[in-house]
Enzyme design. Structure first.
Site, PDB file in Angstrom:
ATOM      1  CB  CYS A   1      -4.909   1.350  -7.049  1.00  0.00           C
ATOM      2  SG  CYS A   1      -5.991  -0.079  -6.881  1.00  0.00           S
TER       3      CYS A   1
ATOM      4  CG  ASP B   1      -0.398  -3.625  -0.608  1.00  0.00           C
ATOM      5  OD1 ASP B   1      -1.544  -3.600  -1.088  1.00  0.00           O
ATOM      6  OD2 ASP B   1       0.110  -2.669   0.020  1.00  0.00           O
TER       7      ASP B   1
END
Ligand SMILES: O=C(O)c1ccccc1NCC(=O)[C@H](O)[C@H](O)COP(=O)(O)O
Length: 207
Positions: free
Chosen positions: A8, A127
């Site tokens: 990412c 996360d």
């Protein structure tokens, strides 16, 4: 079953191709101006156009205006949406695209309740919770909070590196892992060596 890998926070074509040719299953483009990995629509379109087949192109937002999301979808070839803010399920579903909902993990986070709330999500991205930093923290959370069974496919993120990813996979048994800071030379610039080592370690893990 092989754990999938998402790289990412890509900001240029070269880094995106490095990720793809190293074996990434997905790449992520950040559309969040406060992030050092934020990309312009023009750069994102250039990156997305360069990504070869069979690599999922993910666009990432934090409480965006709906018009901005639609503008990104008009100008950039995106496969999957990822929402990191307080977006409702109705908002996430309103674009007619598959989406993942990011979860800022804390002790006691109710993943089954979230899966019921975001019932049409194709995954929950787990996360690290850090006040004021919706993602890309470079810090891991307590993986014991994310142990299976999971109510839907989970994507494990937050402070992963080539050195800790195998342990993280064994603890959480996620569908996929997601990394940004742990494979960088500096914020926004990926290290080809770190990307290759991260993916190699994930791929070499024997079930
Ligand atoms: O990467 C960012 O800068 C970011 C900023 C705001 C929201 C989300 C962001 N990234 C989303 C991701 O999927 C990251 O890969 C994930 O948060 C893990 O980041 P890291 O801990 O640096 O590996």
């Amino acid at each position: 079953m092989r754990t999938r890998v998402k790289i990412c926070g890509l900001t240029n074509v070269a880094d995106a191709l490095t990720a793809c040719y190293s074996g990434a299953d997905a790449i992520g483009l950040v559309f969040y101006p406060p992030s050092p990995r934020n990309v312009s629509l023009e750069t994102a379109a250039e990156i997305a156009a360069a990504v070869p087949a069979f690599v999922t192109k993910t666009a990432l937002f934090v409480d965006p205006d709906a018009d901005f999301v639609r503008q990104v979808l008009q100008q950039v070839n995106i496969d999957l949406l990822q929402f990191h803010g307080n977006e409702s399920a109705k908002f996430c579903e309103s674009f007619g695209r598959p989406y993942m909902k990011a979860v800022a993990m804390q002790e006691g986070t109710d993943l089954h309740g979230l899966a019921r709330d975001y019932t049409r999500a194709i995954g929950l991205l787990l996360d690290t919770y850090k006040p004021g930093v919706p993602g890309g923290t470079g810090e891991s959370f307590n993986w014991q909070w994310a142990r299976p069974p999971h109510p839907m496919p989970v994507i494990l993120a937050g402070g992963l590196t080539a050195e800790n990813v195998v342990s993280a996979i064994e603890e959480v048994q996620p569908w996929a892992v997601d990394v940004s800071g742990g494979v960088e030379e500096c914020k926004g610039k990926k290290s080809p060596e770190k990307v290759q080592k991260f993916i190699k370690n994930v791929m070499s893990r024997v079930e």
